[in-house]
Design an enzyme around this catalytic site. Structure first.
Site, PDB file in Angstrom:
ATOM      1  N   ARG A  61      13.316 -27.426  13.826  1.00  0.00           N
ATOM      2  CA  ARG A  61      13.513 -27.348  12.381  1.00  0.00           C
ATOM      3  C   ARG A  61      13.290 -28.699  11.702  1.00  0.00           C
ATOM      4  O   ARG A  61      13.967 -29.036  10.733  1.00  0.00           O
ATOM      5  CB  ARG A  61      14.906 -26.797  12.043  1.00  0.00           C
ATOM      6  N   ARG A 103      14.352 -28.245   4.950  1.00  0.00           N
ATOM      7  CA  ARG A 103      15.229 -28.647   3.852  1.00  0.00           C
ATOM      8  C   ARG A 103      15.819 -30.041   3.936  1.00  0.00           C
ATOM      9  O   ARG A 103      16.263 -30.562   2.929  1.00  0.00           O
ATOM     10  CB  ARG A 103      16.351 -27.621   3.689  1.00  0.00           C
ATOM     11  N   ARG A 105       8.081 -27.484  -2.354  1.00  0.00           N
ATOM     12  CA  ARG A 105       8.416 -26.170  -1.837  1.00  0.00           C
ATOM     13  C   ARG A 105       8.492 -25.108  -2.925  1.00  0.00           C
ATOM     14  O   ARG A 105       8.197 -23.936  -2.680  1.00  0.00           O
ATOM     15  CB  ARG A 105       9.749 -26.324  -1.102  1.00  0.00           C
ATOM     16  N   ASP A 146       8.130 -18.615  10.306  1.00  0.00           N
ATOM     17  CA  ASP A 146       9.466 -18.153  10.669  1.00  0.00           C
ATOM     18  C   ASP A 146       9.347 -17.064  11.724  1.00  0.00           C
ATOM     19  O   ASP A 146       8.324 -16.366  11.791  1.00  0.00           O
ATOM     20  CB  ASP A 146      10.223 -17.617   9.449  1.00  0.00           C
ATOM     21  N   TYR A 153      17.909  -9.214  14.427  1.00  0.00           N
ATOM     22  CA  TYR A 153      17.718  -9.144  12.958  1.00  0.00           C
ATOM     23  C   TYR A 153      17.224  -7.763  12.522  1.00  0.00           C
ATOM     24  O   TYR A 153      17.671  -7.219  11.514  1.00  0.00           O
ATOM     25  CB  TYR A 153      16.735 -10.216  12.493  1.00  0.00           C
TER      26      TYR A 153
HETATM   27  O1  CP3 Z   1      10.439 -27.058  11.390  1.00  0.00           O
HETATM   28  C1  CP3 Z   1      10.424 -26.024  12.087  1.00  0.00           C
HETATM   29  O2  CP3 Z   1      11.162 -25.901  13.085  1.00  0.00           O
HETATM   30  C2  CP3 Z   1       9.398 -24.936  11.789  1.00  0.00           C
HETATM   31  C3  CP3 Z   1       9.788 -23.887  10.957  1.00  0.00           C
HETATM   32  C4  CP3 Z   1      10.807 -22.803  11.346  1.00  0.00           C
HETATM   33  C5  CP3 Z   1      11.474 -22.059  10.349  1.00  0.00           C
HETATM   34  N1  CP3 Z   1      12.204 -21.090  10.975  1.00  0.00           N
HETATM   35  C6  CP3 Z   1      11.337 -22.270   8.897  1.00  0.00           C
HETATM   36  C7  CP3 Z   1      12.430 -21.817   8.017  1.00  0.00           C
HETATM   37  C8  CP3 Z   1      11.195 -22.312  12.583  1.00  0.00           C
HETATM   38  C9  CP3 Z   1      10.788 -22.772  13.979  1.00  0.00           C
HETATM   39  C10 CP3 Z   1      12.085 -21.231  12.336  1.00  0.00           C
HETATM   40  C11 CP3 Z   1      12.681 -20.398  13.412  1.00  0.00           C
HETATM   41  C12 CP3 Z   1      13.840 -19.544  13.104  1.00  0.00           C
HETATM   42  N2  CP3 Z   1      14.045 -18.748  12.018  1.00  0.00           N
HETATM   43  C13 CP3 Z   1      14.918 -19.351  13.995  1.00  0.00           C
HETATM   44  C14 CP3 Z   1      15.053 -19.996  15.346  1.00  0.00           C
HETATM   45  C15 CP3 Z   1      15.548 -21.384  15.260  1.00  0.00           C
HETATM   46  C16 CP3 Z   1      17.009 -21.500  14.974  1.00  0.00           C
HETATM   47  O3  CP3 Z   1      17.339 -22.157  13.986  1.00  0.00           O
HETATM   48  O4  CP3 Z   1      17.806 -20.948  15.736  1.00  0.00           O
HETATM   49  C17 CP3 Z   1      15.808 -18.450  13.393  1.00  0.00           C
HETATM   50  C18 CP3 Z   1      17.120 -17.956  13.964  1.00  0.00           C
HETATM   51  C19 CP3 Z   1      15.240 -18.062  12.139  1.00  0.00           C
HETATM   52  C20 CP3 Z   1      15.793 -17.105  11.146  1.00  0.00           C
HETATM   53  C21 CP3 Z   1      16.036 -17.801   9.864  1.00  0.00           C
HETATM   54  N3  CP3 Z   1      15.045 -18.092   8.944  1.00  0.00           N
HETATM   55  C22 CP3 Z   1      17.249 -18.341   9.371  1.00  0.00           C
HETATM   56  C23 CP3 Z   1      18.610 -18.229  10.055  1.00  0.00           C
HETATM   57  C24 CP3 Z   1      16.958 -18.977   8.150  1.00  0.00           C
HETATM   58  C25 CP3 Z   1      17.895 -19.788   7.252  1.00  0.00           C
HETATM   59  C26 CP3 Z   1      18.320 -19.084   6.015  1.00  0.00           C
HETATM   60  C27 CP3 Z   1      18.983 -20.082   5.068  1.00  0.00           C
HETATM   61  O5  CP3 Z   1      18.428 -20.314   3.996  1.00  0.00           O
HETATM   62  O6  CP3 Z   1      20.052 -20.609   5.423  1.00  0.00           O
HETATM   63  C28 CP3 Z   1      15.574 -18.812   7.906  1.00  0.00           C
HETATM   64  C29 CP3 Z   1      14.808 -19.332   6.755  1.00  0.00           C
HETATM   65  C30 CP3 Z   1      13.980 -20.521   7.050  1.00  0.00           C
HETATM   66  N4  CP3 Z   1      13.031 -20.582   8.025  1.00  0.00           N
HETATM   67  C31 CP3 Z   1      14.012 -21.772   6.367  1.00  0.00           C
HETATM   68  C32 CP3 Z   1      13.020 -22.580   6.959  1.00  0.00           C
HETATM   69  C33 CP3 Z   1      12.613 -23.974   6.567  1.00  0.00           C
HETATM   70  C34 CP3 Z   1      14.967 -22.145   5.223  1.00  0.00           C
HETATM   71  C35 CP3 Z   1      14.607 -21.547   3.929  1.00  0.00           C
HETATM   72  C36 CP3 Z   1      13.503 -22.266   3.202  1.00  0.00           C
HETATM   73  O7  CP3 Z   1      13.465 -23.493   3.112  1.00  0.00           O
HETATM   74  O8  CP3 Z   1      12.652 -21.543   2.719  1.00  0.00           O
END
Ligand code: CP3
Length: 354
Positions: free
Chosen positions: A30, A34, A43, A79, A154
């Site tokens: 990640r 953010r 963004r 994602d 999910y």
């Molecule tokens: O930098 C990186 O690692 C690459 C991008 C990436 C994202 N999601 C972007 C994202 C990766 C590798 C993921 C994987 C992902 N998504 C996982 C596995 C990793 C982990 O953290 O365990 C999981 C469980 C998800 C599901 C998911 N997607 C969640 C729990 C969330 C957060 C929701 C929130 O807002 O709290 C997301 C959204 C998400 N995916 C964001 C990002 C940067 C945040 C929202 C945004 O900025 O648009």
């Protein structure tokens, strides 16, 4: 961009092949997102799913942490649920919540909604993003997909869950539908990483974040064969694979025999013990507690040093956090960790092996 030109092959690939490298490779799960002001600046306010339709913007976000930190890899900005948006699951990613499916998979009647991906139609924007990143990058690009259990959690629950009860109920009561869902999710994951590798990703990480909720017996009965399929499919693509989940200390003996080249450990796992036990056969990645980035600088760097020493018995080691970068993390601290690992990593690993 900071100069990251390397002699080939790059340290990340050397480490994943358990070969010596001229520095300890480091990247952060990640790392794009953010915690970076430059991410928030470009963004906008729409859902990440909208951003992913724009390859130029997605590529820019992928490259940002490499430019800022000098990490040894980029990870594609996407994602784990993004490949499912075109399916009739009413999928969205809600800020502050996570993936939500308005029409979750609950039984045999829903299985038809998991349709195979058509890469040309469904993954065109992703392919273009990977093309742009591969051209611009001097370090490897890590492609990724969600692990089948985590994605199932999910799509079956319909939203993030604490106990995965609906998922486990389906798993325990309708084993046939469960295996059918898992097989479809592995097909999707392989289509996704297949496109990523075809367009230039050099490594694949499987994020199976919530696998640690399973007992070893349930892992073996309900998940193992699907992960073996996934690992062997990635191996056929000719790139190294990393498998990551949270809370996997008790599952490590199981995970170690699924066929992935490397395993990412969460921060509660004993890296030293894992390195002793599996370090000859598996690459290891991890596992600094992401919360240590909120400690004082001396405390943080002591923790980084301890992690590097513990990793010593592992022939192939990649420094990383034990889970994703927390949104409130100071990017300056991450930059300090990268500089420290690059400067002191090899010496501290030597020290740890004495
Ligand atoms: O930098 C990186 O690692 C690459 C991008 C990436 C994202 N999601 C972007 C994202 C990766 C590798 C993921 C994987 C992902 N998504 C996982 C596995 C990793 C982990 O953290 O365990 C999981 C469980 C998800 C599901 C998911 N997607 C969640 C729990 C969330 C957060 C929701 C929130 O807002 O709290 C997301 C959204 C998400 N995916 C964001 C990002 C940067 C945040 C929202 C945004 O900025 O648009």
């Amino acid at each position: 961009m900071q100069s990251t030109k390397q002699t080939s092959p790059p340290p990340l690939l050397r480490a994943l092949e358990r070969l010596p490298a001229d520095r300890v490779p480091v990247w952060f799960m990640r790392q794009a997102g953010r915690s970076l002001p430059e991410y928030r600046a470009i963004r906008g306010s729409e859902s990440i799913l909208e951003v992913l339709k724009d390859p130029e913007l997605s590529a820019k976000i992928t490259l940002q942490p490499v430019e800022r930190y000098g990490v040894d890899a980029a990870i594609l900005y996407s994602d784990i649920v993004a490949p499912y948006v075109s399916m009739p699951l009413e999928l969205d990613i809600v800020p502050g919540v996570g993936p939500v499916a308005g029409a979750p998979l609950r039984g045999p009647e829903d299985l038809g909604r998991l349709r195979p991906l058509d890469p040309d139609r469904d993954l065109a924007a992703m392919a273009e993003t990977v093309d742009i990143c591969s051209c611009a990058l001097e370090v490897p690009l890590i492609g990724f997909a969600g692990g089948p259990f985590t994605v199932a959690s999910y799509l079956v629950e319909g939203r993030p869950s604490r106990d995965y009860l609906i998922t486990k109920e389906l798993m325990f009561t309708d084993e046939r539908s469960w295996h059918s869902i898992m097989a479809s999710l592995v097909d999707v994951a392989l289509a996704v990483v297949g496109v990523q590798v075809a367009h230039g990703a050099a490594v694949v990480q499987i994020f199976d974040s919530w696998i640690g909720s399973l007992a070893p017996r349930h892992f073996n009965r309900f998940v193992r064969t699907h992960l073996e399929q996934l690992a062997s499919g990635i191996s056929d693509l000719g790139v190294p694979s990393i498998y990551f989940g949270v809370g996997t200390a008790g599952l490590l003996p199981e995970i170690a025999t699924t066929g992935f080249a490397a395993v990412g450990l969460d921060w509660r796992s004993d890296l030293g013990a894992a390195a002793e036990r599996y370090g000859d056969a598996l690459g290891l990645q991890g596992n600094l507690d992401p919360a240590t980035l909120f400690a004082s600088e001396p405390f943080l760097l002591d923790e980084v040093a301890a992690t590097l020493r513990e990793s010593a018995p592992a022939a192939g080691y990649v420094f990383n956090l034990g889970h994703g970068v927390l949104p409130a993390t100071d990017p300056g601290k991450l930059a300090d960790v990268v500089a420290f690992v690059h400067e002191k990593g090899l010496a501290l690993r030597m020290e740890g092996s004495r």
